[in-house]
Scaffold this motif. Structure first.
Motif, PDB file in Angstrom:
ATOM      1  N   ALA A   1       0.770  -1.503  -0.248  1.00 13.12           N
ATOM      2  CA  ALA A   1       0.186   0.115  -0.388  1.00 13.12           C
ATOM      3  C   ALA A   1       1.050   1.661   0.089  1.00 13.12           C
ATOM      4  O   ALA A   1       0.426   2.024  -0.059  1.00 13.12           O
ATOM      5  CB  ALA A   1      -1.153  -0.123   1.360  1.00 13.12           C
TER       6      ALA A   1
ATOM      7  N   GLN B   1      -3.162  -9.299  -2.245  1.00 10.71           N
ATOM      8  CA  GLN B   1      -4.315  -8.973  -2.856  1.00 10.71           C
ATOM      9  C   GLN B   1      -3.604  -6.628  -4.031  1.00 10.71           C
ATOM     10  O   GLN B   1      -2.497  -6.393  -3.490  1.00 10.71           O
ATOM     11  CB  GLN B   1      -4.644  -8.147  -1.405  1.00 10.71           C
TER      12      GLN B   1
ATOM     13  N   PRO C   1      -3.656  -3.277  -3.430  1.00 11.94           N
ATOM     14  CA  PRO C   1      -3.329  -2.585  -3.358  1.00 11.94           C
ATOM     15  C   PRO C   1      -4.917  -1.783  -2.878  1.00 11.94           C
ATOM     16  O   PRO C   1      -5.418  -1.188  -4.004  1.00 11.94           O
ATOM     17  CB  PRO C   1      -2.488  -2.096  -3.622  1.00 11.94           C
ATOM     18  N   SER C   2      -5.137  -1.119  -1.860  1.00 10.91           N
ATOM     19  CA  SER C   2      -6.236  -0.116  -1.663  1.00 10.91           C
ATOM     20  C   SER C   2      -5.770   0.985  -2.258  1.00 10.91           C
ATOM     21  O   SER C   2      -7.056   1.640  -2.798  1.00 10.91           O
ATOM     22  CB  SER C   2      -6.392  -0.384  -0.361  1.00 10.91           C
TER      23      SER C   2
ATOM     24  N   GLY D   1      -7.544   3.315  -5.962  1.00  7.20           N
ATOM     25  CA  GLY D   1      -8.247   4.494  -5.905  1.00  7.20           C
ATOM     26  C   GLY D   1      -7.978   5.462  -6.143  1.00  7.20           C
ATOM     27  O   GLY D   1      -8.585   6.286  -5.914  1.00  7.20           O
TER      28      GLY D   1
ATOM     29  N   GLU E   1     -10.124  -9.769  -1.670  1.00  2.87           N
ATOM     30  CA  GLU E   1     -11.611  -9.132  -1.785  1.00  2.87           C
ATOM     31  C   GLU E   1     -10.723  -8.242  -3.036  1.00  2.87           C
ATOM     32  O   GLU E   1      -9.417  -7.942  -2.512  1.00  2.87           O
ATOM     33  CB  GLU E   1     -11.876  -9.378  -1.061  1.00  2.87           C
TER      34      GLU E   1
ATOM     35  N   PRO F   1     -10.285  -4.188  -3.405  1.00  2.00           N
ATOM     36  CA  PRO F   1     -10.621  -3.145  -2.636  1.00  2.00           C
ATOM     37  C   PRO F   1     -11.486  -2.286  -3.012  1.00  2.00           C
ATOM     38  O   PRO F   1     -11.987  -2.342  -3.776  1.00  2.00           O
ATOM     39  CB  PRO F   1      -9.364  -2.203  -2.517  1.00  2.00           C
ATOM     40  N   PRO F   2     -12.341  -1.061  -2.446  1.00  2.00           N
ATOM     41  CA  PRO F   2     -13.667  -0.936  -2.054  1.00  2.00           C
ATOM     42  C   PRO F   2     -13.067   0.592  -3.012  1.00  2.00           C
ATOM     43  O   PRO F   2     -14.203   1.196  -3.816  1.00  2.00           O
ATOM     44  CB  PRO F   2     -14.396  -0.749  -1.192  1.00  2.00           C
ATOM     45  N   GLN F   3     -12.123   1.193  -2.312  1.00  2.00           N
ATOM     46  CA  GLN F   3     -11.445   2.131  -3.259  1.00  2.00           C
ATOM     47  C   GLN F   3     -11.970   1.863  -4.740  1.00  2.00           C
ATOM     48  O   GLN F   3     -11.280   2.708  -5.607  1.00  2.00           O
ATOM     49  CB  GLN F   3     -10.207   2.677  -2.541  1.00  2.00           C
TER      50      GLN F   3
ATOM     51  N   THR G   1     -19.297  -2.991  -3.276  1.00  2.00           N
ATOM     52  CA  THR G   1     -18.071  -2.804  -4.121  1.00  2.00           C
ATOM     53  C   THR G   1     -18.285  -2.354  -6.017  1.00  2.00           C
ATOM     54  O   THR G   1     -18.179  -1.825  -6.568  1.00  2.00           O
ATOM     55  CB  THR G   1     -16.715  -3.578  -4.022  1.00  2.00           C
TER      56      THR G   1
END
Length: 780
Positions: A91, A115, A117-118, A121, A139, A141-143, A169
Motif C-alpha cells: 500500500a 491483494q 492494494p487499496s 483508487g 477481495e 478493494p472498495p476503493q 463494491t
C-alpha cells in the motif's frame, strides 16, 4: 549576425518542447518501484524489456513501458505487460504517488497471491486499468469504485474465483464508472452479486463475465445495451431464464456468447436487426424447439454453436441463403431428417459438426462446394448407404468423422491428401481397406474399428504414418494383420494402439520404436504364453488391456511399468501369487486381474495405493484374510468375490468414503453383519452372499443408513432374526425407482462405474446374473 542569438533562442525553445525530460519526482518513484520487485523471466512465455533497463542516469520518459506528458513531463502511462515482475505491491508503494497516471497495465506478471492494494483508487485520472493474469487474489478493494473515469477495466484471471467482489463494491463501481467501454472480469467471483445488480454503463462495448458465478435471471437490460458489440456470459451455471426478443439489441452486436448456462425455452425468431452478428453461441443450455430460419440468413454470421441443447426438427432449408458460414456446430441436439444438399452452397464454411443427432438416409451423391471445409463431423447419426466419393476428395479437409452410423459398401479412393484425422468406427463398411489410405502421409488419427472389413494388411504399411498418434483397428470383421517376425515397427509419435478382437496369435514386435505409447489395447485375441519383454520395458505406458487371451505371464512383471494407471489382464490363465512388487506401479487407478487362477493372499500395500479407484480380483483362488489396512482413499469399486477368503470382514473398509461397489460374495468369510458400512454415502452395490456370516442384523443408529444402496444381497449366510423394519425403510434409493429417466442435457463423462463385472445376486431363492444395476433388490 545581430539576429543570430534570436535564432539560437528559438531553437532552444523548440527543443525544450519537443523533448521534455522526466519529472524528477516521477523518476524517483519509478526507481523505488523497481527496487521493490524482482525479475522472473520464466513467468510469462514472452518477455518484453522493462524495468531492468531503467537507469538513474537516463531520461525516464525514454524507459521501456513509460509514457510521459509532452509538456508537464509527468508519467501518464505505464505498460509492463509480460515484464517478468515478481513480488508484492504494498500500500505504501511509490507507484501510487504517480498522480497523473491515466493508463496502467501490469498484465501477465506475478504478484505472489497478494491483494490488489487499496491505494489503486487514488489514480483519479485513470482511464485504463489492466491487472489481468498477474496472480492477484482476495477481495477487490472498495476503493476501486473511486476510478470514475475508467473506460477499460481488465481483471481477468486463470485461477477460478481467486478475486472476489463484494456487492457494495460492485454496485458503486458500476454506478461511478459511467464511461466504461470494456469490462473483463473473466473467472472473478461475483457470487455475492446477481443479475439484478448489473446497472451497466450504456457506453459498454465489450462485456466479459465468463465463469464468474453470476446468478439470477438473464435480463433484457444487458442484451439491450445500446453500444454493445461483444457479450460473453458463458460458464455461469446459475444463470437461468429465457432468451427474450432480441429486437432491442444493438445493431452493432458482433459476438453473443452465453454457453454453459441454465437458459431454456425456445430460441427467439427475431434476428433481423443483428446485421453485424458474426458469432452466436448458445451451446450447452436447455434450449428447445427448432432453429429459427431468420437466424440462418444473417448477412455476417459465420459461427453458429448450438450443441448440447434439445433443439429438434429438421435442418432449415434456408442455410444456403447465407454463404458466410465458417463454423456450424450443432452436435448433441435432436436434429432429424436428411442432410440438405444445399449445405454445399456455403462457400466459406470451414467447420461443420452435426454429430449426435438423428440425421438419416444417405448423404447427397454430389455437391458443388465445401472447397474450404477443414472439418466434417457427422458422428452418431442414422446415416446409411454408401459413403459418397466427395467426402474423400474435399481439397482442404483435415478431419473427417463419420463414425457411429450405418454406412455400408466399400471405402472409396481417397484424394483429400490434407487429411489428418480419418474416423470411420462403428459402421458396416465392407471389403478391403482402400490402398489410398496409405498415401495420407499427414495422418495423426486413423480409426476403422467395428466394421466388416476383410482381406489382409501388412502391419508395416501403417508405419508410413510418421505423425500417427492414434491407430484403432479393433473388431474389424475378417480383417487380418500380417506381422513380419524380423521387423521392428516404428511409430515415433503413436500414443494409442487398439488391436483388440483381431484374432492375433502373437504380439507385434514393437520394441522401443514407439517411445511415447500410452495406451495399448490387445484384448479378446488368441495371445498365449508370457508377455514379451518389450512391453514391460515401455515406461511410457499408462493403459494396458490384455483381457480375454491365454496369457500365463507372472503378475509381478507388470510392476516394471511405474507410470501405469490402468491394467486389465482379466480372463486369462494367470497362476501364482500377487507379489507386493505390483505396488511399485504406484499410480495405478484401475487393476483388473479377475477370472484367472491366482492363489495366495492380497498384498497389504495394494489396498493402500493412493490413486486406486477400481480393484477387481474376483473369480480366482485367492485365500487368507482380507487386508485391514484400508485408509481414507478414493476407492470406488472393490470386487473380491468368488475366491477362498476367510476370517473377519475388515472394519477399515468404513474409511473408503468414495466406495460405490463392494462385492465379497462366495467366499468363506466369518463375521457378524458389518453395520459400520451404513455410513458410506455412495455405496450402491453391497453383495455378501455365500459366506459364513452370522448373528443378528443390528442397526448402527444414523440419520440415514445406506442412503444410496440399490443392490443388497446377504443371502446364503447364517444370519438369524428379521431384518429390522427401520433398516429397510432407510434404503431410500431402493424406494425411488426411476424408469426410463431422460437426462435433458447430454454430458460427456466416464460412465459409472468405470468397469464393473457382472454381479450374481439371489432373489426369492433364484440366482440371477445382473450386468448393470437397473433393478433394486433386497433379499434376506
Amino acid at each position: 549576425m545581430g539576429m543570430g542569438w534570436l535564432f539560437s533562442v528559438f531553437l532552444l525553445f523548440r527543443f525544450s518542447f519537443s523533448h521534455s525530460w522526466c519529472h524528477p519526482h516521477d523518476k524517483l518513484a519509478l526507481l523505488h518501484f523497481k527496487a521493490s520487485l524482482t525479475i522472473n523471466v520464466t513467468y510469462c512465455d514472452r518477455v518484453y524489456p522493462t524495468i531492468e533497463t531503467w537507469e538513474n542516469e537516463t531520461d525516464c520518459c525514454s524507459w521501456s513501458g513509460v509514457t510521459c506528458h509532452p509538456i508537464s513531463s509527468h508519467v501518464t502511462a505505464l505498460d509492463l505487460t509480460c515484464g517478468g515482475l515478481q513480488g508484492k505491491i504494498n500500500a505504501n508503494s511509490t507507484l501510487f504517488t504517480l498522480s497523473h497516471m491515466q493508463s496502467l497495465n501490469l498484465a501477465f506478471n506475478d504478484f505472489s497471491n497478494s491483494q490488489i492494494p487499496s491505494p489503486i483508487g487514488e489514480f483519479g485520472s485513470l482511464t485504463h486499468l489492466n491487472l489481468s493474469f498477474s496472480n492477484f487474489k482476495g477481495e477487490i478493494p472498495p476503493q476501486i469504485s473511486h476510478l470514475s473515469k475508467l473506460q477499460s477495466l481488465d481483471l481477468s484471471i486463470d485461477d477460478w474465483f481467486q478475486l472476489r467482489w463484494e456487492e457494495g463494491t460492485w454496485k458503486r463501481m458500476l454506478q461511478n464508472a459511467t464511461d466504461l467501454r470494456v469490462l473483463d472480469l473473466t473467472r472473478n467471483n461475483l457470487s455475492s452479486t446477481s443479475m439484478r445488480s448489473l446497472n451497466l454503463s450504456s457506453s459498454l462495448i465489450t462485456l466479459r463475465l465468463r465463469e464468474t458465478r453470476l446468478k439470477g435471471k438473464l435480463s433484457d437490460d444487458i442484451l439491450c445495451l445500446p453500444n454493445l458489440q461483444h457479450l460473453y456470459l458463458s460458464g455461469n451455471f446459475d444463470l437461468h431464464g429465457q432468451l427474450q426478443d432480441l429486437s432491442c439489441a444493438s445493431a452493432s452486436l458482433n459476438v453473443l456468447e452465453i454457453s454453459y448456462c441454465e437458459l431454456d425455452g425456445p430460441i427467439p425468431d427475431c434476428f433481423s436487426n443483428l446485421t453485424h452478428l458474426t458469432l452466436f453461441d448458445l451451446s450447452d443450455n436447455y434450449f428447445n424447439g427448432s432453429i429459427p430460419p431468420s437466424l440462418l440468413i444473417l448477412p455476417r454470421l459465420n459461427s453458429l454453436l448450438l450443441h448440447y441443447n434439445l433443439v429438434s426438427g429438421k435442418i432449415p432449408n434456408v442455410f444456403h441463403k447465407s454463404n458466410r458460414f465458417e463454423e456450424l456446430d450443432l452436435h448433441f441436439n435432436n436434429i432429424e431428417g436428411e442432410l440438405p444438399s444445399t449445405f454445399s452452397n456455403l462457400q466459406h464454411l470451414i467447420y461443420l459438426d452435426i454429430s449426435y443427432n438423428k440425421l438419416e438416409g444417405p448423404l447427397p451423391n454430389k455437391i458443388s462446394g465445401f472447397s474450404n471445409l477443414t472439418g466434417l463431423l457427422l458422428t452418431d447419426n442414422l446415416l446409411n448407404g454408401t459413403i459418397p466419393s466427395w467426402c474423400f476428395a474435399l481439397p482442404s479437409l483435415v478431419s473427417l468423422d463419420l463414425s457411429g452410423n450405418q454406412f455400408t459398401g466399400g471405402m472409396p479412393a481417397i484424394s483429400s491428401y490434407s487429411l489428418q484425422s480419418l474416423v470411420l468406427d462403428g459402421n458396416k463398411l465392407q471389403g478391403n481397406i482402400s490402398e489410398s489410405v496409405f498415401n495420407l502421409v499427414n495422418l495423426t488419427h486413423l480409426q476403422l474399428s467395428s466394421n466388416n472389413f476383410s482381406g489382409s494388411v501388412n502391419f508395416s504399411l501403417f508405419s508410413k504414418f510418421q505423425n500417427l498418434e492414434i491407430l484403432r483397428l479393433s473388431n474389424s470383421g475378417q480383417l487380418s494383420l500380417n506381422f513380419e517376425s524380423s521387423v521392428n515397427y516404428s511409430f515415433s509419435r503413436l500414443l494409442e494402439l487398439d488391436l483388440s478382437s483381431m484374432g492375433l496369435t502373437e504380439f507385434p514386435k514393437l520394441s522401443r520404436k514407439i517411445p511415447v505409447l500410452e495406451t495399448l489395447l490387445l484384448s479378446n485375441n488368441k495371445l498365449n504364453g508370457k508377455v514379451p519383454n518389450w512391453l514391460h520395458e515401455m515406461d511410457s505406458l499408462l493403459e494396458v488391456s490384455l483381457a480375454r487371451n491365454f496369457l500365463t505371464t507372472p503378475v509381478d512383471q507388470f510392476s516394471r511399468n511405474y507410470q501405469l494407471k490402468y491394467l486389465d489382464v482379466s480372463f486369462n490363465l494367470l497362476t501364482g501369487g500377487i507379489s507386493s512388487s505390483i505396488c511399485n506401479a504406484s499410480f495405478l487407478q484401475d487393476l483388473d486381474l479377475s477370472n484367472n487362477k491366482l492363489t495366495g493372499t492380497i498384498p497389504q500395500c495394494l489396498v493402500s495405493l493412493p490413486f486406486l479407484l477400481v480393484l477387481s480380483l474376483d473369480s480366482n483362488r485367492l485365500n487368507g484374510t482380507l487386508p485391514n489396512t484400508f485408509a481414507k482413499n478414493i476407492l470406488s469399486s472393490l470386487q473380491l468375490n468368488d475366491n477362498l477368503f476367510e476370517g473377519p470382514l475388515p472394519e477399515s473398509l468404513s474409511n473408503c468414503m468414495q466406495l460405490e461397489v463392494l462385492n465379497l460374495g462366495n467366499n468363506q468369510l466369518e463375521d457378524t453383519f458389518p453395520h459400520w458400512l451404513q455410513t458410506l454415502p455412495n455405496l450402491v452395490v453391497l453383495v455378501l452372499r455365500d459366506n459364513k456370516l452370522h448373528g443378528h442384523i443390528y442397526i448402527l443408529r444414523t440419520e440415514s443408513g445406506f442412503p444410496s444402496l440399490n443392490i443388497f444381497d446377504i443371502s446364503s449366510n447364517n444370519f438369524i432374526g428379521p431384518i429390522p423394519e427401520d433398516y429397510i425403510q432407510s434404503f431410500e434409493s431402493m424406494k425411488n425407482v426411476v424408469q426410463d429417466e431422460v437426462v435433458p442435457k447430454p454430458q460427456l463423462y466416464m460412465e459409472w462405474p468405470y468397469r464393473i463385472s457382472p454381479i450374481t445376486v439371489t432373489t426369492k431363492g433364484a440366482i440371477l446374473l445382473f450386468k448393470k444395476n437397473s433393478n433394486k433388490i433386497c433379499e434376506h
